[in-house]
Design a protein around this motif. Structure first.
Motif, PDB file in Angstrom:
ATOM      1  N   ILE A 187      41.431  39.513  33.711  1.00 40.97           N
ATOM      2  CA  ILE A 187      41.287  38.542  34.799  1.00 40.97           C
ATOM      3  C   ILE A 187      41.369  37.118  34.248  1.00 40.97           C
ATOM      4  CG2 ILE A 187      39.876  37.884  36.783  1.00 40.97           C
ATOM      5  CD1 ILE A 187      38.263  40.516  36.123  1.00 40.97           C
ATOM      6  N   GLU A 188      42.247  36.337  34.805  1.00 38.64           N
ATOM      7  CA  GLU A 188      42.342  34.923  34.427  1.00 38.64           C
ATOM      8  C   GLU A 188      41.283  34.146  35.210  1.00 38.64           C
ATOM      9  OE1 GLU A 188      47.096  34.272  33.468  1.00 38.64           O
ATOM     10  OE2 GLU A 188      46.112  33.049  34.991  1.00 38.64           O
ATOM     11  N   VAL A 189      40.207  33.835  34.548  1.00 41.88           N
ATOM     12  CA  VAL A 189      39.104  33.144  35.223  1.00 41.88           C
ATOM     13  C   VAL A 189      38.199  32.513  34.175  1.00 41.88           C
ATOM     14  CG1 VAL A 189      37.597  35.170  35.264  1.00 41.88           C
ATOM     15  CG2 VAL A 189      37.369  33.434  37.050  1.00 41.88           C
ATOM     16  N   ASP A 190      37.455  31.519  34.583  1.00 41.40           N
ATOM     17  CA  ASP A 190      36.499  30.900  33.673  1.00 41.40           C
ATOM     18  C   ASP A 190      35.450  31.953  33.267  1.00 41.40           C
ATOM     19  OD1 ASP A 190      34.594  29.491  32.406  1.00 41.40           O
ATOM     20  OD2 ASP A 190      34.322  27.965  33.980  1.00 41.40           O
ATOM     21  N   PRO A 191      35.307  32.233  31.952  1.00 43.94           N
ATOM     22  CA  PRO A 191      34.402  33.308  31.528  1.00 43.94           C
ATOM     23  C   PRO A 191      32.954  33.102  31.966  1.00 43.94           C
ATOM     24  CG  PRO A 191      35.794  32.611  29.717  1.00 43.94           C
ATOM     25  CD  PRO A 191      36.015  31.636  30.825  1.00 43.94           C
ATOM     26  N   SER A 192      32.581  31.839  32.242  1.00 44.12           N
ATOM     27  CA  SER A 192      31.189  31.589  32.650  1.00 44.12           C
ATOM     28  C   SER A 192      30.890  32.206  34.031  1.00 44.12           C
ATOM     29  CB  SER A 192      30.921  30.083  32.681  1.00 44.12           C
ATOM     30  OG  SER A 192      31.719  29.485  33.670  1.00 44.12           O
ATOM     31  N   ARG A 193      31.936  32.680  34.709  1.00 38.75           N
ATOM     32  CA  ARG A 193      31.705  33.262  36.031  1.00 38.75           C
ATOM     33  C   ARG A 193      31.553  34.786  35.962  1.00 38.75           C
ATOM     34  NH1 ARG A 193      36.071  31.318  40.126  1.00 38.75           N
ATOM     35  NH2 ARG A 193      34.715  32.464  41.547  1.00 38.75           N
ATOM     36  N   ALA A 194      31.343  35.313  34.760  1.00 41.28           N
ATOM     37  CA  ALA A 194      31.250  36.761  34.589  1.00 41.28           C
ATOM     38  C   ALA A 194      30.129  37.362  35.440  1.00 41.28           C
ATOM     39  CB  ALA A 194      31.057  37.092  33.118  1.00 41.28           C
ATOM     40  N   ALA A 195      28.949  36.708  35.399  1.00 40.04           N
ATOM     41  CA  ALA A 195      27.803  37.261  36.142  1.00 40.04           C
ATOM     42  C   ALA A 195      28.082  37.271  37.634  1.00 40.04           C
ATOM     43  CB  ALA A 195      26.560  36.414  35.837  1.00 40.04           C
ATOM     44  N   GLU A 196      28.673  36.201  38.127  1.00 39.30           N
ATOM     45  CA  GLU A 196      28.988  36.077  39.550  1.00 39.30           C
ATOM     46  C   GLU A 196      29.958  37.192  39.973  1.00 39.30           C
ATOM     47  OE1 GLU A 196      31.237  32.568  40.420  1.00 39.30           O
ATOM     48  OE2 GLU A 196      31.820  33.341  42.379  1.00 39.30           O
ATOM     49  N   ILE A 197      30.998  37.403  39.121  1.00 37.12           N
ATOM     50  CA  ILE A 197      32.007  38.423  39.451  1.00 37.12           C
ATOM     51  C   ILE A 197      31.365  39.812  39.448  1.00 37.12           C
ATOM     52  CG2 ILE A 197      34.050  39.579  38.463  1.00 37.12           C
ATOM     53  CD1 ILE A 197      35.084  36.755  37.815  1.00 37.12           C
ATOM     54  N   ASN A 198      30.484  40.033  38.494  1.00 44.46           N
ATOM     55  CA  ASN A 198      29.796  41.321  38.414  1.00 44.46           C
ATOM     56  C   ASN A 198      29.008  41.570  39.707  1.00 44.46           C
ATOM     57  OD1 ASN A 198      28.869  43.694  37.148  1.00 44.46           O
ATOM     58  ND2 ASN A 198      26.943  42.649  36.662  1.00 44.46           N
ATOM     59  N   ARG A 199      28.263  40.537  40.123  1.00 45.54           N
ATOM     60  CA  ARG A 199      27.435  40.670  41.327  1.00 45.54           C
ATOM     61  C   ARG A 199      28.301  40.962  42.553  1.00 45.54           C
ATOM     62  NH1 ARG A 199      26.470  36.990  44.878  1.00 45.54           N
ATOM     63  NH2 ARG A 199      27.100  35.276  43.504  1.00 45.54           N
ATOM     64  N   VAL A 200      29.398  40.230  42.719  1.00 47.54           N
ATOM     65  CA  VAL A 200      30.273  40.404  43.888  1.00 47.54           C
ATOM     66  C   VAL A 200      30.816  41.834  43.940  1.00 47.54           C
ATOM     67  CG1 VAL A 200      32.478  39.696  44.906  1.00 47.54           C
ATOM     68  CG2 VAL A 200      30.888  37.979  44.049  1.00 47.54           C
ATOM     69  N   LEU A 201      31.243  42.318  42.777  1.00 48.34           N
ATOM     70  CA  LEU A 201      31.831  43.656  42.735  1.00 48.34           C
ATOM     71  C   LEU A 201      30.790  44.730  43.072  1.00 48.34           C
ATOM     72  CD1 LEU A 201      34.028  43.294  39.517  1.00 48.34           C
ATOM     73  CD2 LEU A 201      34.876  43.587  41.839  1.00 48.34           C
ATOM     74  N   VAL A 202      29.612  44.588  42.465  1.00 50.91           N
ATOM     75  CA  VAL A 202      28.560  45.595  42.688  1.00 50.91           C
ATOM     76  C   VAL A 202      28.123  45.594  44.145  1.00 50.91           C
ATOM     77  CG1 VAL A 202      26.177  46.195  42.111  1.00 50.91           C
ATOM     78  CG2 VAL A 202      27.798  45.600  40.297  1.00 50.91           C
ATOM     79  N   GLU A 203      27.982  44.390  44.709  1.00 47.80           N
ATOM     80  CA  GLU A 203      27.583  44.304  46.120  1.00 47.80           C
ATOM     81  C   GLU A 203      28.610  44.934  47.042  1.00 47.80           C
ATOM     82  OE1 GLU A 203      24.834  40.251  45.857  1.00 47.80           O
ATOM     83  OE2 GLU A 203      26.779  40.200  46.910  1.00 47.80           O
ATOM     84  N   GLY A 249      30.112  47.606  46.335  1.00 51.76           N
ATOM     85  CA  GLY A 249      30.111  49.042  46.074  1.00 51.76           C
ATOM     86  C   GLY A 249      31.045  49.488  44.980  1.00 51.76           C
ATOM     87  N   ILE A 250      31.503  48.557  44.231  1.00 57.22           N
ATOM     88  CA  ILE A 250      32.411  48.908  43.126  1.00 57.22           C
ATOM     89  C   ILE A 250      31.589  49.080  41.858  1.00 57.22           C
ATOM     90  CG2 ILE A 250      34.271  48.008  41.651  1.00 57.22           C
ATOM     91  CD1 ILE A 250      35.348  46.719  44.293  1.00 57.22           C
ATOM     92  N   GLN A 251      31.833  50.205  41.148  1.00 57.54           N
ATOM     93  CA  GLN A 251      31.059  50.484  39.940  1.00 57.54           C
ATOM     94  C   GLN A 251      31.678  49.759  38.746  1.00 57.54           C
ATOM     95  OE1 GLN A 251      30.834  54.704  39.474  1.00 57.54           O
ATOM     96  NE2 GLN A 251      29.497  54.964  41.246  1.00 57.54           N
ATOM     97  N   VAL A 252      30.896  48.898  38.143  1.00 54.29           N
ATOM     98  CA  VAL A 252      31.382  48.153  36.980  1.00 54.29           C
ATOM     99  C   VAL A 252      30.796  48.780  35.713  1.00 54.29           C
ATOM    100  CG1 VAL A 252      31.428  45.914  35.796  1.00 54.29           C
ATOM    101  CG2 VAL A 252      31.553  46.016  38.307  1.00 54.29           C
ATOM    102  N   SER A 253      31.657  49.287  34.841  1.00 53.41           N
ATOM    103  CA  SER A 253      31.159  49.932  33.615  1.00 53.41           C
ATOM    104  C   SER A 253      31.356  49.052  32.380  1.00 53.41           C
ATOM    105  CB  SER A 253      31.867  51.273  33.383  1.00 53.41           C
ATOM    106  OG  SER A 253      33.267  51.083  33.346  1.00 53.41           O
ATOM    107  N   GLU A 254      32.195  48.034  32.484  1.00 55.11           N
ATOM    108  CA  GLU A 254      32.395  47.142  31.331  1.00 55.11           C
ATOM    109  C   GLU A 254      32.867  45.784  31.828  1.00 55.11           C
ATOM    110  OE1 GLU A 254      35.100  48.668  28.396  1.00 55.11           O
ATOM    111  OE2 GLU A 254      35.007  46.861  27.183  1.00 55.11           O
ATOM    112  N   LEU A 255      32.306  44.752  31.275  1.00 59.12           N
ATOM    113  CA  LEU A 255      32.748  43.393  31.613  1.00 59.12           C
ATOM    114  C   LEU A 255      32.499  42.513  30.391  1.00 59.12           C
ATOM    115  CD1 LEU A 255      33.802  41.391  33.747  1.00 59.12           C
ATOM    116  CD2 LEU A 255      31.475  41.054  34.522  1.00 59.12           C
TER     117      LEU A 255
END
Lengths: 284, 282
Positions: A238-254, A256-262
């Protein structure tokens, strides 16, 4: 047209990597800089002189494409011929042979040399004039891993101090280890130029998630997220500012997408090169 | 001067040039002395010239100039054409113009150094063949109990100069063909076909066709034979690859035409070398 409006500046004392796909105009550019090929239009200067002029050539050493020497002459005699054409004393021959570790085989005929020895003789020839500027086109071609490492060390050492090195190569690892700055050429034009850090800027996030299609759909809707590539093994880059990792994780989990690695991935020069040469339009 | 030394080194160290020199000496002495003397001693009718005193006299030292100079427009020309084509064409084959032209000297300086080196390298081709011819003729004189009379010095010097000049034109022709074809193979092939076949055909048919007769007056071999004929040499009139069946021109005209050819070959080659892009090995 092999080269079209190519513009680059190489600073004194740096090792400049010149990189591009096959047929992108690298060797043609180097031949133009040496006065071997004449541009149909435009102009360029080499050390403030016209390319190919005796004044410029006296200060430049070059190894262009495969090393070309007289096969029936020994390595030492080949250097004698070039030293005469360059107006350089024979006294320079032994030091440059020693510098490329070819002294012991210097009296063998060139046609008996291995490819690696030919490359080293080419490098010795380029150093004969003790040049301010070294132009090296694929200097590690045909070398075994040990030879490549030796050549890298040699080039790195040559690039120290006042001497400038313009190095063309396909080998990204080689350039990454040697060069201060890099210019990427495509279709005869420079499409990106900068230091290694500048070129590699734009770290990416690597994501493993299920379902992949749902993750892609969601990510592409997020503001500030650039390209989403599907990598090996279902990974997403993903081309994105790495500081937004936590935000992206939260959006995906909310969603219903299972995130196994980020995780954050630093781009290699090779991946920068591939993305640039596959997509980018030439500058200017 | 530096580039000239470099080019002389290249010529001197190339085995092929020594082979050409040896072959030229062998051919010249074989056809000018050994075979005619064999014919004389075997009482053979050698190429219709007849046997006996006339044949022997041609082999004696006083006829050195007339006997050996005949070889220059044919064997000699062909040999040095190959040498010229190799000297220049190999640079294209091996890609060695790139390192040569990226030194300090510059294109034209390297090219003219090569031409000058070739001109110098032709000197032993001339001197050695005359020396061997002299030794052969003295040996024959001694063996046949004939008095040893040397040719006039002026005739000898003129013959040496004419021989060198003829070889220089043919070597320049080889260089010219190599520059145009960017290699050795085509240059040597075309040069030999031209020297051995085309000139012979044009000269032969020139006797019947006026246009070909005019054309033959500017050909290398016609003018070469005409030049040496002006030195008092009897031209070989037999048919065959080495024979000359055309009409000769005056010595002055021959010298001028050959000088013109030499200038044209060198000038065009130099212009092409100066202007044409230098790429990798061909």
């Amino acid at each position: 047209m092999a080269v079209d409006g190519l513009s680059m500046k190489v600073k004194r004392g740096e090792v400049y990597g010149f990189v591009g796909p096959n047929g992108s105009g690298k060797t043609t550019t180097l031949r133009m800089l040496l006065g071997l090929v004449r541009p149909t239009s435009g102009d360029c200067e080499m050390l403030g002189e016209a390319p190919g002029s005796p004044e410029a050539l006296a200060r430049i050493g070059a190894l262009v494409e495969t090393p070309a020497f007289y096969p029936y002459l020994s390595g030492r005699d080949n250097l004698r011929v070039l030293a005469r054409h360059a107006g350089v004393s024979y006294n320079r021959i032994e030091p440059v042979l020693a510098e490329v570790d070819l002294t012991r085989r210097a009296d063998y005929r060139f046609k008996s040399y291995s490819l690696g020895m030919k490359q080293r003789l080419g490098m010795a020839a380029a150093l004969l004039k003790d040049p301010e500027l070294l132009i090296l086109d694929e200097p590690t071609n045909g070398l075994d891993p040990a030879g490549m490492a030796e050549m890298r060390d040699l080039i790195r050492n040559l690039g120290h101090g006042e001497r400038t090195v313009l190095l063309s190569s396909h080998l990204m690892g080689e350039l990454e280890q040697i060069c201060d700055r890099i210019g990427v050429v495509k279709e005869g034009r420079i499409i990106k130029e900068g230091t290694l850090d500048e070129l590699r800027r734009g770290e990416r996030l690597k994501l493993r998630a299920e379902p992949v299609s749902g993750a892609i759909e969601l990510l592409e809707k997020l503001e500030g997220v650039g390209k989403v590539d599907t990598g090996d093994g279902g990974n997403l880059m993903i081309e994105v500012d790495p500081s937004r990792a936590a935000e992206i994780n939260r959006v995906l989990v909310e969603a219903g997408i299972q995130v196994s690695e980020l995780c954050v991935v630093k781009l290699s020069l090779e991946s920068v090169f591939l993305s640039l040469t596959e997509e980018a339009e030439p500058l200017g | 001067m530096d580039s000239l030394i470099a080019e002389l080194l290249l010529l001197r160290k190339r085995v092929g040039n020594w082979v050409l020199l040896g072959f030229w000496l062998f051919m010249a002495i074989l056809f000018s002395y050994l075979l005619p003397y064999y014919a004389y001693t075997s009482d053979l009718n050698f190429h219709g010239r007849g046997v006996g005193a006339v044949l022997l006299i041609a082999l004696l030292p006083q006829n050195l100039v007339a006997n050996i100079t005949n070889s220059f427009p044919f064997f000699g020309g062909t040999m040095v054409l190959i040498m010229g084509a190799l000297a220049m064409g190999s640079e294209y084959n091996w890609g060695t113009l790139t390192p040569a032209f990226t030194q300090r000297a510059g294109r034209l300086k390297v090219f003219f150094a090569k031409m000058l080196a070739l001109a110098i390298a032709l000197v032993p081709f001339v001197l050695l063949v005359f020396l061997l011819a002299f030794l052969a003729s003295v040996s024959i004189s001694w063996r046949e109990g004939q008095p040893i009379e040397l040719p006039p010095l002026w005739d000898l010097l003129r013959a040496l100069a004419a021989g060198w000049f003829l070889l220089a034109v043919w070597a320049a022709f080889g260089v010219f063909l190599a520059v145009l074809s960017r290699g050795t193979a085509l240059a040597i092939g075309l040069g030999i076909i031209y020297g051995l076949v085309i000139e012979g055909i044009i000269s032969s048919f020139g006797r019947q066709i006026d246009l070909l007769k005019q054309i033959s007056t500017v050909l290398l071999r016609t003018n070469g034979y005409s030049l040496i004929s002006s030195l008092g040499v009897t031209l070989p009139s037999e048919a065959g690859p080495g024979g000359f069946s055309g009409d000769s021109v005056s010595g002055t005209q021959a010298a001028l035409v050959l000088a013109g050819c030499l200038i044209v070959f060198i000038a065009i080659s130099a212009a092409v070398i100066r202007r044409r892009d230098v790429t990798g090995a061909s």
